[in-house]
Design a protein around this motif. Sequence first.
Motif, PDB file in Angstrom:
ATOM      1  N   THR A  85      22.433 -15.633 -51.790  1.00  0.00           N
ATOM      2  CA  THR A  85      21.840 -14.519 -52.515  1.00  0.00           C
ATOM      3  C   THR A  85      20.445 -14.199 -51.984  1.00  0.00           C
ATOM      4  OG1 THR A  85      21.173 -13.687 -54.683  1.00  0.00           O
ATOM      5  CG2 THR A  85      20.950 -16.059 -54.329  1.00  0.00           C
ATOM      6  N   PRO A  86      20.134 -12.930 -51.884  1.00  0.00           N
ATOM      7  CA  PRO A  86      18.764 -12.565 -51.531  1.00  0.00           C
ATOM      8  C   PRO A  86      17.851 -12.565 -52.756  1.00  0.00           C
ATOM      9  CG  PRO A  86      20.134 -10.606 -51.609  1.00  0.00           C
ATOM     10  CD  PRO A  86      21.036 -11.785 -51.849  1.00  0.00           C
ATOM     11  N   GLN A 107      10.850  -2.144 -49.647  1.00  0.00           N
ATOM     12  CA  GLN A 107      10.510  -3.012 -48.514  1.00  0.00           C
ATOM     13  C   GLN A 107      10.588  -4.482 -48.916  1.00  0.00           C
ATOM     14  OE1 GLN A 107      10.215  -2.077 -45.286  1.00  0.00           O
ATOM     15  NE2 GLN A 107      10.218  -4.271 -44.889  1.00  0.00           N
ATOM     16  N   ALA A 108      10.212  -4.821 -50.142  1.00  0.00           N
ATOM     17  CA  ALA A 108      10.332  -6.210 -50.617  1.00  0.00           C
ATOM     18  C   ALA A 108      11.805  -6.620 -50.695  1.00  0.00           C
ATOM     19  CB  ALA A 108       9.662  -6.371 -51.975  1.00  0.00           C
ATOM     20  N   LEU A 109      12.675  -5.687 -51.067  1.00  0.00           N
ATOM     21  CA  LEU A 109      14.112  -5.981 -51.104  1.00  0.00           C
ATOM     22  C   LEU A 109      14.647  -6.212 -49.687  1.00  0.00           C
ATOM     23  CD1 LEU A 109      15.133  -3.308 -53.749  1.00  0.00           C
ATOM     24  CD2 LEU A 109      14.987  -5.786 -54.111  1.00  0.00           C
ATOM     25  N   VAL A 110      14.184  -5.408 -48.748  1.00  0.00           N
ATOM     26  CA  VAL A 110      14.567  -5.585 -47.340  1.00  0.00           C
ATOM     27  C   VAL A 110      14.121  -6.959 -46.846  1.00  0.00           C
ATOM     28  CG1 VAL A 110      14.110  -4.769 -44.980  1.00  0.00           C
ATOM     29  CG2 VAL A 110      14.605  -3.121 -46.805  1.00  0.00           C
ATOM     30  N   HIS A 129      31.496 -15.512 -41.544  1.00  0.00           N
ATOM     31  CA  HIS A 129      30.904 -14.272 -42.037  1.00  0.00           C
ATOM     32  C   HIS A 129      29.898 -14.656 -43.123  1.00  0.00           C
ATOM     33  CE1 HIS A 129      34.408 -12.567 -40.112  1.00  0.00           C
ATOM     34  NE2 HIS A 129      33.943 -11.365 -40.337  1.00  0.00           N
ATOM     35  N   LEU A 130      28.675 -14.188 -43.006  1.00  0.00           N
ATOM     36  CA  LEU A 130      27.674 -14.418 -44.036  1.00  0.00           C
ATOM     37  C   LEU A 130      27.711 -13.230 -44.992  1.00  0.00           C
ATOM     38  CD1 LEU A 130      25.357 -16.155 -45.157  1.00  0.00           C
ATOM     39  CD2 LEU A 130      23.798 -14.804 -43.721  1.00  0.00           C
ATOM     40  N   ALA A 131      27.880 -13.524 -46.283  1.00  0.00           N
ATOM     41  CA  ALA A 131      27.915 -12.487 -47.312  1.00  0.00           C
ATOM     42  C   ALA A 131      26.688 -12.644 -48.199  1.00  0.00           C
ATOM     43  CB  ALA A 131      29.188 -12.610 -48.144  1.00  0.00           C
ATOM     44  N   LEU A 132      25.835 -11.627 -48.207  1.00  0.00           N
ATOM     45  CA  LEU A 132      24.659 -11.629 -49.065  1.00  0.00           C
ATOM     46  C   LEU A 132      25.073 -11.063 -50.423  1.00  0.00           C
ATOM     47  CD1 LEU A 132      21.970 -10.319 -46.568  1.00  0.00           C
ATOM     48  CD2 LEU A 132      22.612 -12.672 -47.081  1.00  0.00           C
ATOM     49  N   ASP A 133      25.030 -11.903 -51.434  1.00  0.00           N
ATOM     50  CA  ASP A 133      25.508 -11.560 -52.769  1.00  0.00           C
ATOM     51  C   ASP A 133      24.498 -10.703 -53.519  1.00  0.00           C
ATOM     52  OD1 ASP A 133      26.357 -11.476 -55.395  1.00  0.00           O
ATOM     53  OD2 ASP A 133      26.153 -13.632 -55.741  1.00  0.00           O
TER      54      ASP A 133
END
Length: 180
Positions: A85-86, A107-110, A129-133
Amino acid sequence: MTGGDGHDTSVETVPADAVDVRVGRRPTKAESELRTAQILVRRLNQDGAQWAPPQLTNPSARDERGIDCEASGPKGLRLRIQVTTPEREAWREIGRGAQFRATVSKQALVEALRVAIEVKRTRSDADIHLALDAVHAPAHALRSVAETFVNQYVGWAQGVGFQEIWLVGPSVLLVQRLTP
């Protein structure tokens, strides 16, 4: 926009290139990983793949290679998915018993996407595969956030070493590949 699975989550864009974020309860790790993998597989199948529904992997696969879920494909192919998760700040606050509400710059989310990938760099593998949740914290899944990430970091992200990196939002419409 609201998150999936009945979680009390919302995102609203506001002026000045920012978003208001509200996150309710945190899903369990297994719930989050499986839901993210299911949405990713639906998107891949929508694009012409033929993957079976993903399953959580056994603990030894997680320990050895960081694989959280796998899906079967034609001719014995396996889709191996690592989920991360990011979102870190909201989960930290919710863990303390509080709801999370904040105004966050795009930009903080990026940057949170970049950090999430960097944290997994040591587990990178050309077969994974990397999945960002962003299913339960959908601010990261905004198209403008994904587009900005690609514009700023696509070359770097390709060099990390995963087969592909995907940003997975609460619906198939918000699943975006971050590496070509």
